[in-house]
Design an enzyme around this catalytic site. Structure first.
Site, short mmCIF file in Angstrom:
data_model
loop_
_atom_site.label_atom_id
_atom_site.label_comp_id
_atom_site.label_asym_id
_atom_site.label_seq_id
_atom_site.Cartn_x
_atom_site.Cartn_y
_atom_site.Cartn_z
CG HIS A 43 19.63 -6.13 -59.31
ND1 HIS A 43 20.02 -7.30 -57.92
CD2 HIS A 43 18.82 -7.96 -59.89
CE1 HIS A 43 19.82 -8.66 -58.07
NE2 HIS A 43 18.74 -8.51 -58.82
CG HIS A 124 10.96 -7.35 -58.06
ND1 HIS A 124 10.60 -8.42 -58.88
CD2 HIS A 124 11.67 -7.97 -57.36
CE1 HIS A 124 11.45 -9.31 -58.56
NE2 HIS A 124 11.62 -9.26 -57.77
#
Length: 177
Positions: A43, A124
Site C-alpha cells: 500500500h 512510497h
C-alpha cells in the site's frame, strides 16, 4: 472504553499488479536482504493515525466520506532504500493529484480533531523491511494504475508482522466534485 485501534489511510495498488510487485520485492530481497512485504499488505500510506479510540470511528468515517476527489493515475518507478532498511518504490514524478488527496485527508483529520503523524508526506510503497544493502542501480521497475479509492485500515500486530484489515473505503467521484 475499548482498546484503541491502530489506524492509517492508504491507497492500494490494484490486485492485478500485486503479483508483479511481489516478484519485484522477492528479487530485491536477493540483492538487498531483508523481508518482503506480503502482496496483500502492499500500500501507499496517505496518513498514519496510530492508536485511535474506537469511539472516534464514526466521526473519522464521516470526515473522510465528505472528501471529494477525481480518479487519477499514479506511476511508481523510483527504487530506493532508507537507512532504516526499508526498500521502497516511489513516484516517477510528482503527482499533484496524490498530494492534493493526502492534504485533503490531513485537513479532514485536523477538522475532525483527530491526531495523525505530521511527518512530511513522502509517497512510497514499501517492498522490503530490514534490508542490509542498497538497491543496485541496474534494477528498474515501473508500475502505473488509476487510483479510484482509498481505505481506512486497521493494523493488527502479529508474530509474523502486522496484518491489515480494511474498515472502510472511500471512492473517487466522477469529476472530483
Amino acid at each position: 472504553m475499548s482498546e484503541p485501534l491502530r489506524l492509517f489511510l492508504a491507497v492500494y495498488p490494484p490486485s492485478e499488479l500485486k503479483p508483479a510487485l511481489s516478484r519485484l520485492a522477492v528479487g530485491l530481497q536477493q540483492d538487498c536482504g531483508g523481508r518482503p512485504v506480503a502482496p496483500e499488505a502492499l500500500h501507499l500510506t496517505l496518513a498514519f493515525l496510530g492508536d485511535t479510540a474506537a469511539e472516534r470511528l464514526p466521526a473519522l468515517q464521516a470526515a473522510l466520506a465528505a472528501l471529494k476527489f477525481a480518479p487519477f493515475t499514479l506511476c511508481l518507478a523510483r527504487l530506493a532504500r532508507w537507512d532504516n532498511g526499508v526498500v521502497w518504490l516511489g513516484l516517477a514524478q510528482d503527482s499533484p493529484a496524490l498530494a492534493e488527496l493526502a492534504q485533503a485527508v490531513r485537513t479532514a483529520l485536523e477538522q475532525a480533531g483527530l491526531g495523525f503523524d505530521r511527518k512530511r508526506f513522502t509517497p512510497h510503497l514499501t517492498l522490503l523491511r530490514r534490508s542490509v544493502r542498497a538497491v543496485p542501480a541496474t534494477v528498474t521497475a515501473a508500475f502505473e494504475w488509476t487510483v479510484r479509492d482509498f481505505a481506512l485500515v486497521q493494523s493488527q500486530p502479529g508474530q509474523a508482522g502486522s496484518s491489515y484489515r480494511d474498515l472502510a473505503r472511500f471512492a473517487a467521484s466522477a469529476a472530483g466534485d
